[in-house]
Design a protein around this motif. Structure first.
Motif, short mmCIF file in Angstrom:
data_model
loop_
_atom_site.label_atom_id
_atom_site.label_comp_id
_atom_site.label_asym_id
_atom_site.label_seq_id
_atom_site.Cartn_x
_atom_site.Cartn_y
_atom_site.Cartn_z
N VAL A 140 0.87 -1.17 0.00
CA VAL A 140 0.00 0.00 0.00
C VAL A 140 0.90 1.22 0.00
O VAL A 140 1.85 1.31 0.78
CB VAL A 140 -0.92 0.04 1.24
CG1 VAL A 140 -1.97 1.13 1.06
CG2 VAL A 140 -1.60 -1.29 1.47
N ARG A 141 0.61 2.14 -0.90
CA ARG A 141 1.45 3.34 -1.04
C ARG A 141 0.79 4.53 -0.37
O ARG A 141 -0.43 4.55 -0.19
CB ARG A 141 1.65 3.65 -2.53
CG ARG A 141 2.50 2.62 -3.21
CD ARG A 141 2.60 2.85 -4.70
NE ARG A 141 3.51 1.88 -5.27
CZ ARG A 141 4.83 2.07 -5.36
NH1 ARG A 141 5.38 3.19 -4.95
NH2 ARG A 141 5.59 1.12 -5.89
N ALA A 142 1.59 5.48 -0.07
CA ALA A 142 1.07 6.73 0.47
C ALA A 142 0.09 7.32 -0.53
O ALA A 142 0.34 7.28 -1.74
CB ALA A 142 2.20 7.70 0.74
N GLY A 143 -1.04 7.84 -0.04
CA GLY A 143 -1.98 8.52 -0.91
C GLY A 143 -2.86 7.62 -1.73
O GLY A 143 -3.50 8.07 -2.67
N GLU A 144 -2.94 6.32 -1.38
CA GLU A 144 -3.89 5.48 -2.10
C GLU A 144 -4.68 4.62 -1.12
O GLU A 144 -4.26 4.38 0.02
CB GLU A 144 -3.18 4.56 -3.11
CG GLU A 144 -2.38 3.45 -2.46
CD GLU A 144 -2.02 2.31 -3.43
OE1 GLU A 144 -2.50 2.33 -4.57
OE2 GLU A 144 -1.26 1.42 -3.01
N VAL A 145 -5.86 4.17 -1.56
CA VAL A 145 -6.67 3.27 -0.76
C VAL A 145 -6.63 1.90 -1.42
O VAL A 145 -7.01 1.76 -2.58
CB VAL A 145 -8.13 3.76 -0.67
CG1 VAL A 145 -8.96 2.74 0.12
CG2 VAL A 145 -8.21 5.13 -0.04
#
Ligand SMILES: Nc1ncnc2c1ncn2[C@@H]1O[C@H](COP(=O)(O)OP(=O)(O)OP(=O)(O)O)[C@@H](O)[C@H]1O
Ligand SMILES: Nc1ncnc2c1ncn2[C@@H]1O[C@H](COP(=O)(O)OP(=O)(O)OP(=O)(O)O)[C@@H](O)[C@H]1O
Ligand SMILES: [Mg+2]
Ligand SMILES: [Mg+2]
Lengths: 508, 369, 339, 315
Positions: free
Chosen positions: A286-291
């Motif tokens: 999971v990356r920063a800024g994503e759901v």
């Protein structure tokens, strides 16, 4: 369809039910016709279950009359309701887990041989007959606790039919079912109505209502708002009836701008309480800024995955990294310290201490750090001003932050948890069923908060059994089945059908 | 397991404080009055004069400095026993093992008291005092660890450990640690280990009061107390908030045992002067009554213990003056326990609304985790 | 959780019996026969003593079991036994009729059971505190009202069961006992049958596991708890009557001496099953008989305190799951709220 | 009531050990001695039952502060409290039952009994009565010295007359709080002993021992022997078997000591009370004369210390 032609089997007139400090039902009228499915809609706490419990004799109405098949009745206990042909499948199943299906079915209406001995053989035979007649396959000698919820629900229905119920009340029967299981249930319901059974069906899911109901009744704050036909209603119109205002069902969100990898899971395996492996080699990022949404039918390892990632359950094998730290064997607190926020799936059991005031609940995740405590001494003043600020910002409806958490309604309880988790720096949010069982207004608010966090660069891992929720919030969707990730799809490629198949374990 | 007791945030105005004090004190006070009333009826039935009896009870416990001293002396282990139970309650545990922990504490402090010669008072007495308390803590943590790591219910394990403690201490007092001579008891503690008395007032009482204040502060003003109460009210939420519940359960039980053990130490060093089988019977069970009478509040334990202590201190006078046998005290105590727990009755009498405060619900299955 | 099913269901009760009972049974029989051939007198006396010591424990534990199966924890067994022993004794002193005396004891127990039900069902008091109230109350009342100089008029005598009593070993041990001892054994069988094969039993187990489920099918949970806890109290009352009217023939203050608590341990040890309870009561009785025998023979020099603590340590070991888990009825300890 | 503070009123108070005044045992026997003083010397008498061992001194002080002249304290456990009170109230005389005085104190009489001799006689009786060759003793706890003395004496006495006798004796396994109040254990244990062939059972342990006596009474042809006082009076249920009791004559001992104080012959220090066997009552006819003679002979030998019981608590 003309209702006037149909025989009225059940009629409630002016039902009111008061609890100390709460008017759960106020002057409610309800009419049920033979062989129809009447859907009952309403927000949380609207009084649906209360009304049904009144009809089932569990509660005694403060005012009002009940007529069954033209006869005015006084229901003193469930016994009386059963005798009048009413059967109820409760929101929480009423089955004894350590007894067999047959024992549960006959409980309270036992068949005995001459000597007073239970006749289990006859009981099993009757269960088999009923399950064949209505297509409700179950094994009478199975132990309830070994059965999946879908089957348990069949047992509940058989229980009612065994008592010769021809009026069946189903309180939120689909809340715990997969879409496929729900469809099976609808078939069974159709089968039942075809044979003359009348059904009252409670749900929060507007799609279902439109699909199966013959009539729709809506309760709001204990009062009957009105009755509509499915053909005359839309999801939006129903939502508005329930809440009393316009509700935005779809969350507005802009495109994601994924950043660094915040959470990295490598080949993770986790055991459940019975020591069987329920998470089998899950890998994801999971990356920063994503759901990242995890879809799946409940019980496919999502819960254990979340528990492992938050440090509550130990990991059998594999690793996971949070912001580059190997957190595989961290304690929950160490993980929290890595700027992880967690919205647990069971808010009353795991999220809050009901007997604490709201203010103490707002610091459950950080009472041990400055400014809430100094050198292990708690600073009550700091806690209070923190709580006051949060209550204001998150619109928690309460008289005071010193009120006990147990006095809050479900939606407000969830808001306290969300407020608490977002009240400190967050890099990773793990949200499990963040809106389960709460009303549309609160759902709307919480969804907005989650998207706001994403837009601020937080990595969000969202686990939900609600496909609608997953689809409206996620940027990517991973489907979990039997402990595996079946596939990960970008939101653009995800359709209900595709996801439904993956959730059922088939690679399309 | 869950406690329904709720944690009220601090209230502000004086009026509010008074009202809230009455809300929480009215039930215990009524419970005491009702119990005394029924006790009086039983006394009447048995042909005794209840007024004489109660007057004698009062005379024997409060009429002069010596009586007061005795009351306080009796109250001392009761404060600690009550604190032990109340503290465990706060952490969601029901410690019925106060008796056993007290015995272990008493015999260990006696052993330190007679066994370590050549130390000055300033070292010896505190060492014996703390040594006994720590022994109580270790003994209680057996039950804590069993609860935390195997799920064995502490009510049963602590009851069983009470029996075991009697056996262990009897063995020690009649075996390895036996005094010279024929009597089964340890040697007397050395002068340097004894807790002195100030006139009639035993110094141990002040230790107990100080400990009660410390426990109150610990529970309500420290992060450890916050954690203990969180575990007591909702162990699941505690786990989710990062508290290591199992470890804290052991710690809670250990602190509870520390308090009971300290009660035993003070008895040994301040009152009995040695360990002698049969000298510390029944103290542990009184702790339950006291903790409930105090509605598990550490500071309220002090007056509750003084009340029960006074009844015990005055019972001899009651026998002497009113010819009433002391078992009536047990009956009254059972009735107090009944009425204080059966809030419904008292509230109905007082016509006050329940506020969900102080009700204790601890029972659940014996074997699960 | 499947492994714990043993608790509530008779199918797996058979499993449980098969797994442990058979082996223990075989072991006991072999040991008894071996003992009888080498030391007939010692074996007979120890087995007879075992049975006798186990009787109040079986009854006390059956009382606990019925209560907990119905969802009510009873830690007041000790007090119920004590007060019943006292009242049974008084009834014997004043009427001279043993039957009436036993009935008075049973009735007292049942009333105290009713009191426990009142506290836990109607007042919704914490059940452990309710039991503690009964314990302290019984101790106080019996102590306060006991007077000396009361002499009983006889006690229950052994009844030899015809030719059975003449069998070697089992005859004197099993078939020549006073009535309450027989009754205790019969009650084990009755309780088992009633719990697992009758309507009452099914309902009882249901209200102990999931009272709301029982309520929704029209079972009056609270009334059933009242009835069952009162019956259970009556069984504890029988244990009290055993003490004064069968075993001793007189009353003394505090004469129960912790048997009520040991009975609780026996119940847990017996995994809430009537036969399990019987077996574990026999084990506890055997431990006592053994420690007496060891002192009698004077050969073993362990301080008797260590043997004395054995039953308690054993209970802790069982509870900790070192010899298999026990799962108590799920709803025990919680009052049932109807509305 | 009269005013104890006045010089011409004789007031005697008694403080029990933990337990009741009517314990059919030492508290009761001592109290009967005090009551004798009421009847024969016109004393005003009163007792206090001790509930908690820590109250000994308090209870003594209740009498002392009310001007009592003589205070009887019962049981070895009260020894220290008695001495302490004696120092505090030098004008009051104390009688400490079962309290051995290491150094004589002027106002304290330690009324002690050679229980081992009493037990020796009981053992001799049992050793001569037994047909099966097995005799038993069911005892309170070894935490209490007199019980140990009775046991040791009993065993020595039995061996003295019947060297091959099989002796089976057992202490209660519980603590002080239960060891003397467990008649059921006493009964079961007696039954176990009977099943092992014992035909004479010595019950020495308060109510625990009484339970044993009553149990033995339930089987014909067996003998039982009581302890402390003549249990023919205190345990009528045991009449069918109660051949005698190993007495320590507390009642006359207490009375005589009170008398000596009144007479002014009291000196302080140890007073050795009488011990011996109780009358045979209904068994008088069935106990053979040669046994009676032998017992008398042993009694004399014990009195003159010509034979030793072998019980030596000091070392
Ligand atoms: N047993 C009860 N006794 C008294 N008041 C109650 C009780 N249960 C709920 N309430 C009150 O009713 C109100 C609504 O509570 P409830 O939790 O049912 O709300 P809800 O919106 O239905 O939430 P949920 O989503 O949990 O169903 C709250 O103010 C709560 O304090
Ligand atoms: N036993 C009770 N005591 C007090 N208040 C109650 C009780 N049961 C329900 N209530 C309150 O009555 C109101 C209606 O509750 P009810 O459970 O009927 O709602 P519902 O429409 O079924 O909600 P949900 O969708 O959450 O199931 C709520 O405010 C609830 O808190
Ligand atoms: Mg609701
Ligand atoms: Mg509902």
């Amino acid at each position: 369809m003309n209702n006037a032609d149909k025989q009225v089997v059940l009629e409630a007139h002016g039902i009111s039910k008061h609890f100390p400090g709460v008017i759960a039902n106020n002057n409610v009228d309800l009419t049920l016709h033979k062989g129809e499915i009447l859907a009952l809609l309403g927000e949380n706490g609207a009084g649906k279950s209360t009304l049904m419990n009144v009809l089932y004799g569990l509660y005694h109405p403060t005012e009002g009359e009940i007529w069954i098949k033209g006869e005015k009745v006084h229901l003193q206990s469930p016994r009386d309701a059963i005798d009048h042909g009413i059967g109820m499948v409760h929101q929480h199943f009423q089955l004894v887990p350590v007894m067999t299906v047959a024992e549960n079915v006959i409980l309270g209406s036992e068949v005995t041989t001459a000597g007073g001995r239970l006749n289990m053989r006859q009981a099993a035979r009757q269960v088999n007959e009923l399950s064949q007649k209505y297509g409700l396959a179950v094994d009478p000698s199975a132990m309830i606790e070994d059965l999946p919820v879908g089957i348990q629900q069949r047992v509940e229905i058989i229980k009612a039919l065994y008592r010769q119920a021809d009026i069946l009340i189903l309180d939120e029967p689909t809340a715990v079912l997969t879409p496929q299981e729900a469809n099976e249930l609808f078939h069974i319901m159709r089968e039942l109505t075809a044979q003359g059974v009348s059904i009252i069906f409670i749900t929060h899911k507007l799609k279902e209502v439109l699909a199966v109901a013959d009539q729709i009744a809506v309760l709001r704050r204990g009062e009957m708002v009105g009755t509509v036909l499915p053909s005359e209603a839309t999801e939006a119109s129903l939502a508005e009836m329930m809440v009393g205002r316009n509700v935005i069902l779809q969350v507005e969100k802009s495109a994601a701008h994924p950043g660094d990898v915040i959470l990295k899971v490598e080949d993770l395996a986790v055991l459940d309480d019975r020591k069987t492996s329920v998470v089998n080699g899950v890998s994801l990022e999971v990356r920063a800024g994503e759901v990242l949404g995890i879809a799946g039918v409940q019980g496919n390892g999502q819960r254990e995955l979340v528990e492992a990632l938050t440090g509550i359950r130990s990991v059998a094998s594999g690793h996971f990294f949070i912001q580059g730290h190997d957190a595989t064997h961290y304690t929950p607190r160490q993980i929290t310290m890595l700027e992880v926020a967690h919205i647990p799936e069971d808010r009353e059991k795991h999220g809050l201490v009901m007997a604490y005031p709201i203010e103490d609940n707002t610091v459950l995740n950080q009472y041990y750090v400055q400014p809430y405590s100094h050198n292990s001494i708690v600073d009550r003043g700091a806690i209070r001003s923190h709580a006051n600020a949060l209550v204001k910002e998150f619109d928690v409806r309460t008289s005071s932050v010193t009120a006990l958490a147990s006095t809050l309604s479900g939606g407000n309880k969830q808001k306290v948890i969300v407020a608490r988790e977002f009240s400190k720096p967050v890099k990773l949010l793990i949200a499990a069923q963040p809106t389960r069982g709460i009303d549309v207004g609160s759902i709307e608010f919480i969804h907005k908060q989650i998207i706001k966090q994403r837009d601020n660069g937080v990595a969000v891992l969202l686990v939900s059994a609600e496909l609608d929720e997953i689809m409206s919030l996620s940027d990517r969707i991973a489907v979990m089945f039997e402990g595996h990730i079946m596939a990960t799809l970008p939101i653009a490629e995800a359709t209900r059908e595709k996801l439904g198949l993956l959730m059922a374990g088939s690679h399309s | 397991m869950a406690i329904q007791a709720s944690e009220k945030g601090p209230t502000s105005s004086f009026g509010e404080r008074l009202a809230s004090f009455w809300r929480s004190a009215s039930v215990p006070i009524m419970a005491i009055l009702l119990a005394a009333l029924i006790g009086a009826i039983i006394l009447l039935l048995s042909g005794a004069n209840p007024i004489d009896a109660y007057a004698a009870l009062f005379k024997g416990s409060f009429s002069n400095a010596r009586a007061i001293g005795r009351t306080l002396e009796k109250a001392t282990p009761l404060i600690l026993g009550g604190l032990a139970v109340a503290f465990a309650f706060k952490g969601g545990l029901f410690n019925i093992g106060g008796q056993g922990q007290l015995l272990i504490g008493a015999i260990v402090s006696a052993a330190i008291g007679f066994g370590l010669g050549g130390l000055p008072f300033i070292i010896h007495m505190p060492l014996a005092l703390i040594g006994g308390a720590i022994a109580g803590a270790l003994y209680a943590s057996i039950a804590g660890a069993l609860k935390a790591y195997t799920g064995a219910h502490e009510v049963i394990t602590t009851i069983m450990l009470n029996f075991v403690a009697i056996n262990i201490t009897d063995f020690l007092a009649n075996g390895p640690w036996k005094d010279e001579g024929i009597v089964a008891r340890t040697p007397a503690i050395l002068e340097t280990a004894a807790i002195p008395k100030l006139d009639n007032i035993p110094l141990g009482f002040f230790i107990a009061v100080a400990v009660a204040i410390i426990i109150w502060y610990l529970l309500f003003r420290t992060t450890l107390g916050f954690e203990i109460r969180t575990v007591g009210l909702n162990p699941n939420a505690a786990k989710y908030s990062g508290i290591l519940v199992a470890r804290l359960t052991v710690l809670t039980m250990a602190i509870s045992g520390f308090l009971a053990g300290l009660g035993g130490s003070i008895e040994t060093l301040g009152v009995v002067g040695r360990f002698q089988p049969g000298f510390n019977v029944g103290l542990g069970f009184d702790g339950i009554t006291i903790a409930l009478l105090a509605r598990t509040h550490p500071l309220a334990v002090i007056p509750a213990a003084i009340l029960i202590g006074a009844m015990q201190a005055g019972s001899s006078q009651m026998q002497f003056d009113a010819k009433v046998s002391f078992e009536i005290i047990d009956v009254i105590q059972a009735l107090i326990l009944f009425f204080v727990s059966a809030e419904m009755i008292v509230r109905w009498i007082l016509r006050i609304r329940a506020d969900g405060d102080g009700g204790v619900r601890l029972s659940s299955g014996w074997g699960q985790g | 959780m499947t492994s714990n099913v043993a608790l509530a269901n008779n199918r797996s009760w058979l499993d449980f019996l098969r797994k442990t009972g058979v082996w223990v049974g075989i072991l006991v029989v072999v040991a008894a026969i071996y003992g009888y051939t080498t030391e007939p007198q010692v074996t007979t006396s120890m087995l007879a003593s075992t049975l006798r010591q186990s009787t109040p424990l079986v009854l006390g534990a059956l009382c606990g079991l019925l209560g907990e199966r119905s969802g009510v924890i009873n830690i007041g067994i000790e007090g119920q036994m004590l007060l019943s022993a006292f009242v049974g004794f008084l009834a014997n002193v004043y009427t001279g009729n043993l039957f009436i005396a036993v009935a008075a004891g049973v009735l007292t127990g049942a009333l105290l059971g009713g009191l426990l039900a009142f506290m836990s069902v109607t007042l919704k008091m914490d059940q452990i505190i309710g039991g503690t109230v009964i314990n302290i109350l019984a101790l106080g009342l019996t102590g306060f009202f006991y007077q000396t100089g009361l002499t009983t008029q006889g006690k229950l005598q052994p009844i030899a069961l015809g030719p059975l009593a003449d069998l070697p070993l089992v005859g004197p041990v099993l078939f020549e006992n006073p009535p309450i001892t027989y009754l205790a054994i019969i009650l084990v069988f009755i309780m088992h049958y009633m719990l697992f094969y009758t309507r009452w039993g099914l309902r009882t187990r249901a209200i102990g596991e999931h009272p709301r489920a029982a309520d929704t099918v029209g079972i009056n949970v609270n009334r059933m708890r009242y009835i069952n806890v009162s019956i259970a109290g009556g069984i504890a009352g029988l244990a009290g009557a055993f003490l004064t009217l069968e075993a001793v023939g007189s009353f003394e203050r505090a004469m129960t001496n912790g048997r009520g608590f040991v009975a609780l341990a026996v119940m847990i040890f017996g995994k809430y099953m009537p036969f399990g309870v019987w077996g574990s009561a026999l084990l506890f009785g055997f431990a006592t008989a053994l420690q007496t025998q060891l002192q009698f023979s004077g050969t073993i020099q362990i301080p008797h305190q260590f043997i004395g603590m054995l039953p308690y340590v054993l209970t802790i070991v069982v509870l900790a799951g070192f010899v298999g888990r026990t799962r108590p009825p799920a709803a025990e300890g919680q009052p049932y709220e109807t509305e | 009531a009269q005013d104890c503070a006045s010089a011409d009123v004789l007031c005697v108070g008694l403080v029990t050990d933990v337990g009741e005044i009517d314990d059919k045992s030492f508290n009761q026997s001592a109290w009967e001695g005090v009551q004798m003083a009421a009847n024969e010397l016109g004393a005003q008498v009163e007792y206090i039952e001790t509930q908690d061992a820590k109250d000994y001194l308090t209870n003594i002080a209740l009498f002392a502060d009310n001007g009592y002249d003589i205070i009887v304290t019962v049981g070895f456990a009260l020894g220290e409290a008695t001495l302490e009170a004696a120092a505090q109230y030098p004008e009051i005389k104390f009688i400490g039952v079962d309290q051995f005085q290491g150094a004589a104190v002027e106002n304290v009489a330690g009324l002690i009994f050679p229980e081992d001799k009493s037990g020796f006689l009981a053992g001799a009786l049992a050793g001569m009565l037994t047909q099966t060759g097995t005799i038993a003793a069911v005892l309170g706890t070894d935490l209490v010295p007199p019980v140990v003395a009775f046991k040791e004496g009993y065993e020595a006495g039995a061996r003295y007359v019947n060297y091959d006798v099989e002796l089976i004796s057992t202490y209660h396994p519980g603590g002080l709080d239960v060891a003397f109040t467990d008649p059921e254990w006493g009964a079961s244990t007696a039954r176990q002993a009977i099943d092992l062939g014992a035909d004479v059972v010595f019950g020495a342990g308060g109510k625990t021992g009484n339970g044993a006596l009553i149990e033995v009474a339930g089987t014909e042809g067996l003998y039982c022997i009581g302890v402390d006082s003549d249990q023919w009076e205190t345990v009528p249920e045991a009449h069918p078997c109660l051949v005698s009791s190993a007495m320590k004559l507390i009642t006359p001992g207490v009375f005589d000591t009170i008398q000596s104080i009144v007479d002014g012959t009291f000196a302080g220090g140890n007073v050795v009370g009488a011990v011996g066997l109780a009358p045979f009552h209904d068994f008088d006819g069935s106990v053979p004369q040669d046994i009676k003679d032998r017992l008398e002979q042993i009694r004399v030998l014990l009195e003159t210390d010509a034979i030793s019981t072998g019980y030596n608590p000091g070392g």
